[in-house]
Design an enzyme around this catalytic site. Structure first.
Site, PDB file in Angstrom:
ATOM      1  N   THR A 153       0.795  -1.192  -0.034  1.00  0.00           N
ATOM      2  CA  THR A 153      -0.110  -0.059  -0.247  1.00  0.00           C
ATOM      3  C   THR A 153       0.831   1.284  -0.014  1.00  0.00           C
ATOM      4  O   THR A 153       0.421   2.258  -0.534  1.00  0.00           O
ATOM      5  CB  THR A 153      -0.730   0.029   1.080  1.00  0.00           C
ATOM      6  OG1 THR A 153      -0.092  -0.184   2.258  1.00  0.00           O
ATOM      7  CG2 THR A 153      -2.072  -1.072   1.200  1.00  0.00           C
ATOM      8  N   CYS A 154       2.027   1.207   0.713  1.00  0.00           N
ATOM      9  CA  CYS A 154       2.834   2.258   0.699  1.00  0.00           C
ATOM     10  C   CYS A 154       3.122   2.803  -1.022  1.00  0.00           C
ATOM     11  O   CYS A 154       3.220   4.034  -1.154  1.00  0.00           O
ATOM     12  CB  CYS A 154       4.171   1.988   1.113  1.00  0.00           C
ATOM     13  SG  CYS A 154       4.038   2.053   3.029  1.00  0.00           S
TER      14      CYS A 154
END
Length: 863
Positions: free
Chosen positions: A808-809
């Site tokens: 998700t980063c």
């Protein structure tokens, strides 16, 4: 640009005029004659097509076809009724009435004009195609004949200019000025009557729906098509090296490129455009492997092949290594676009380009025309369905004129400075038409940029226990204060941090993408943005749960009565809790909304239009807006107002008292001792007004606190300029997701376009519902709504039919190999619904791994 250079008396006159128009729109009355003005007569001359052959251009006469009504749209076969001849250098007289359809722009000839042109057919009126869309050819251009200009100068003076356009008539009619005013050219009474005629049963809501239709069908929605294939006929280049040919410019491959092979300064790419193409944006995709092959300075030329004109020279920034826009916002069709490479970086000789990209439209798509209003185009606009296309076209022309005039004074209406006390409230009813404004977006951007603050030198570091938050969600009744929720943990951690450091003001630049850093207890994660976005998603879910089957963990919002009404079409909404008086937290929620508006982040709050309208400062309409909250009450009050005495006594007897039930299920009195006062038949309308007022204002204090927090982050002028729909979209992202919407934000890296993994993945994704797609977005990005960019890389493990991984980063999905689209669909759907924690963001490159709560299901999928 500041307004349009209008004089003060013009601005004031146009403001007066806009107010009058606004009132006419609101009351569905005939609009002012000045807005509907059409000159009685216009003279045209023939402008030859510059791309035509010399012989044709030099013709001594032109033959023009005449139809008895505006002729067939594109592809139509109806024959013309007559032909008229115009000699070279001559003029043609026509009425000022115009009509636009898919074929082009038409002008009307009266019987007198037809006789003047020696038309042999007995026609009461005729129509000429003044400008043909997409096919080139001669055009009819309005002109002032020399003898008329000479007579006007002799009679009124050299500076005299008669009012011949609707804008000039508006200024002439509504502006105060000294001295003698110019006279408007006599108007075409029949054409003006058509414009001023209000369609039967027409209302302000119809105009708003028509405005939304025009916005949805404008060039801002490019339909996601392949513009290169659709609009470019062929591509030529100055030279090409072996194996690096011109075809690589349009093959959409990341590993191929075109390379020139010639003298310095002699490299070019020529695009031969299909007839009728209007280019809105043109990009170069750079090849960044070797600096000396990257263009530093390019020039763009356009026009007919033998007479190219310089359009723009672009100096490419040294830090640019991706797509570079070199041309934008062309207004007319250019047969050829030529990109000349003037200079390369590091004094390089040849150039390499990975490709070209283009955003373009057909000419008829960018012009308001009657063919836009076909029945199949009106399906999403129920108020417009079944209405005559010509009626909608004429009304749309008036809306377009109104917005054009509004744009000319918008900079004077909206105070950019926060110190100004001016507001847009005096023109609130114009807000629905701001969707169509061309000046509005630029003014919003300027207001936001001028009120930015510098980002903090270091972001707060928060310690969040999501297991406690999950336990609370399961049984929120054990702790009504919600102290273990992610919302409260973040709020209190920030409050403690702000005692030590400077408070966060959330007014940071758009590219400041992380407001705090999360350390999730018992979860291994280095938060480079993914954990922060997860915390925002958790906060959204706690405030307004997406499922109607779970309890609401926090007291700030309550479910609307519609959530228990199976007949309602808006059952997923929440309203501020009238009983909750924690206004400090409501203000903080408003601040988060403002921060989302300013940034690329989103805060998903399922609030009805009633709330968004109050936040945006728009007028609330009971029958329309409160129906999204309590549709049954709206219907009940409608019945109550129209019922006769006998039916009233039968339905209510003496049981109806001056009380009502709010959204928080609390009974409130509408008048003193209301619970013991029976409503009489003759007082029922007063009772209805009291109920409406009480319900519309039940969350007044809470909405005021939300708005106060929002205004601490976003200038008043921005809320003045945004419609409530735009405000919701900027805070929450797009509420509904389709596969095509998501596909538009997916970029495949290290995968060839013909890789079977791409085809399998997209086929699997095509079976996802809107909820599935929202979960997919959260799985990959930590967000549940668009816009967000998604990168898809191939999984390097080489395993078949395994769970996908995501980070998700970096908003990245690592795509494994699948034996079929069905296997991909099942595994991907399971992953997006069952991934609840970030376990291994500290281990590159595996990113996000799926946390499986059911080993039996895991074994089922991997077998």
């Amino acid at each position: 640009m500041r307004a349009g250079g209008e004089a003060p008396h013009q601005v004031l006159g146009r403001l007066r005029f806009l107010l009058q128009c606004s009132e006419c729109f609101r009351r569905a009355r005939a609009l002012p004659a000045a807005l509907c003005y059409v000159p009685r007569e216009v003279q045209y001359k023939i402008c030859k097509d510059p791309a035509a052959a010399n012989a044709a251009a030099a013709a001594a006469r032109s033959l023009l076809s005449v139809w008895d009504s505006p002729g067939p749209a594109r592809g139509g076969k109806r024959a013309a009724r007559a032909t008229i001849e115009v000699r070279k250098g001559g003029c043609l007289r026509a009425t000022g009435e115009e009509y636009c359809n898919g074929a082009g722009l038409w002008v009307k000839l009266s019987k007198e004009h037809l006789e003047e042109c020696r038309c042999s057919h007995e026609l009461d009126e005729g129509w000429l195609l003044a400008r043909r869309f997409g096919e080139g050819g001669d055009k009819l251009v309005p002109v002032e004949p020399a003898e008329k200009i000479q007579w006007q100068h002799q009679t009124f003076g050299v500076d005299y200019k008669p009012a011949a356009s609707w804008e000039q008539v508006v200024d002439l009619t509504y502006s105060m000025r000294l001295g003698e005013k110019p006279r408007p050219i006599e108007q075409d009474e029949a054409a003006v009557r058509k414009f001023r005629s209000v369609p039967p049963a027409w209302s302000y809501e119809h105009d708003m729906e028509l405005g939304r239709f025009l916005y949805d069908h404008s060039e801002r929605s490019p339909q996601g098509r392949d513009c290169i294939k659709e609009h470019i006929y062929s591509v030529e280049v100055s030279s090409q090296a072996d194996d690096y040919k011109a075809c690589h410019l349009t093959d959409n491959q990341t590993e191929t490129f075109w390379e020139s092979n010639g003298s310095v300064g002699q490299h070019w790419v020529r695009l031969n455009m299909k007839k009728g193409t209007i280019v809105k944006k043109l990009w170069l995709t750079l090849n960044v492997q070797i600096d000396s092959y990257i263009p530093r300075r390019v020039a763009v030329y356009g026009g007919a092949p033998n007479s190219l004109q310089h359009l723009r020279t672009v100096l490419i920034n040294e830090s640019s290594y991706q797509d570079v826009c070199i041309l934008r916002d062309m207004k007319s069709y250019l047969p050829v676009l030529e990109i000349r490479i003037l200079e390369c970086r590091d004094q390089g000789y040849d150039v390499r380009l990975r490709g070209i990209k283009i955003k373009s439209f057909w000419e008829w798509e960018l012009n308001l025309n009657a063919d836009m209003f076909q029945p199949e185009q009106l399906v999403r606009y129920p108020l417009l369905e079944g209405m005559d296309a010509d009626v909608l076209y004429r009304r749309a022309v008036l809306i377009q004129r109104f917005v054009q005039l509004l744009d000319s004074v918008l900079w004077y209406l909206i105070p950019v400075s926060e110190e100004s006390i001016g507001t847009f409230n005096v023109l609130r009813s114009m807000k629905p038409f701001l969707l169509l404004s061309k000046q509005g977006p630029a003014l919003i951007t300027q207001c936001l940029q001028s009120s930015e603050s510098s980002p903090p030198s270091s972001m707060p570091k928060l310690y969040i226990n999501r297991q406690l938050a999950r336990d609370h969600r399961a049984r929120p009744q054990l702790d009504p204060s919600g102290k273990n929720t992610v919302f409260t943990q973040v709020y209190e951690s920030l409050a403690y941090s702000e005692k030590i450091k400077q408070p966060l003001d959330y007014r940071w630049p758009r590219n400041y993408i992380q407001w705090w850093e999360c350390n999730f207890t018992m979860e291994g994660i280095v938060d480079n943005g993914g954990g922060f976005r997860d915390s925002l998603s958790d906060i959204s879910e706690e405030l307004c749960p997406s499922s109607g089957d779970v309890p609401v963990p926090l007291p700030f919002f309550v479910r609307t009565p519609n959530q228990g009404n199976s007949s309602s079409d808006s059952r997923d909404m929440y309203v501020p809790n009238p009983s909750c008086k924690d206004f400090a937290k409501y203000e903080w929620i408003g601040q988060l909304m403002g921060a989302a508006l300013r940034s690329k982040e989103i805060l998903v709050l399922s609030l009805p239009g009633l709330v968004w309208k109050q936040l945006a400062g728009e007028e609330v309409i009971w029958s329309k807006d409160f129906a999204a909250v309590d549709a049954e009450l709206v219907k009940l009050l409608e019945v109550l107002e129209g019922v006769d005495r006998e039916a009233f006594d039968f339905m209510f007897g003496r049981e109806l008292t001056y009380t009502t039930v709010r959204s928080d299920q609390r009974v409130v009195e509408l008048i003193p001792n209301g619970s013991s006062t029976v409503v009489r038949y003759e007082d029922r309308k007063d009772f209805i007004r009291l109920v409406q007022r009480a319900r519309l204002e039940e969350s007044k204090e809470q909405v005021a606190a939300l708005r106060a927090g929002l205004l601490r982050v976003v200038p008043q002028a921005v809320l003045d300029l945004l419609t409530w729909q735009q405000l919701e979209r900027k805070v929450c992202g797009n509420p509904e997701l389709t596969v095509d919407d998501v596909k538009a934000f997916i970029t495949f890296e290290d995968l060839n376009s013909n890789d079977p993994r791409i085809r399998t993945f997209l086929e699997a994704l095509s079976n996802f519902t809107s909820e599935d797609l929202s979960r997919f977005l959260k799985f990959v990005t930590g967000r549940s709504r668009l816009p967000v960019q998604i990168l898809v890389y191939p999984d390097r493990t080489g395993q078949l039919d395994v769970m996908p991984q995501a980070s998700t980063c970096s908003c990245t999905l690592y795509l494994p190999n699948y034996s079929s689209a069905q296997a991909c669909e099942e595994l991907l759907r399971y992953a997006v619904y069952n991934c609840v924690s970030i376990d291994t963001d500290t281990d590159e490159p595996t990113g996000l791994e799926v946390a499986v709560d059911s080993p039996e299901l895991w074994r089922h999928f991997v077998q």
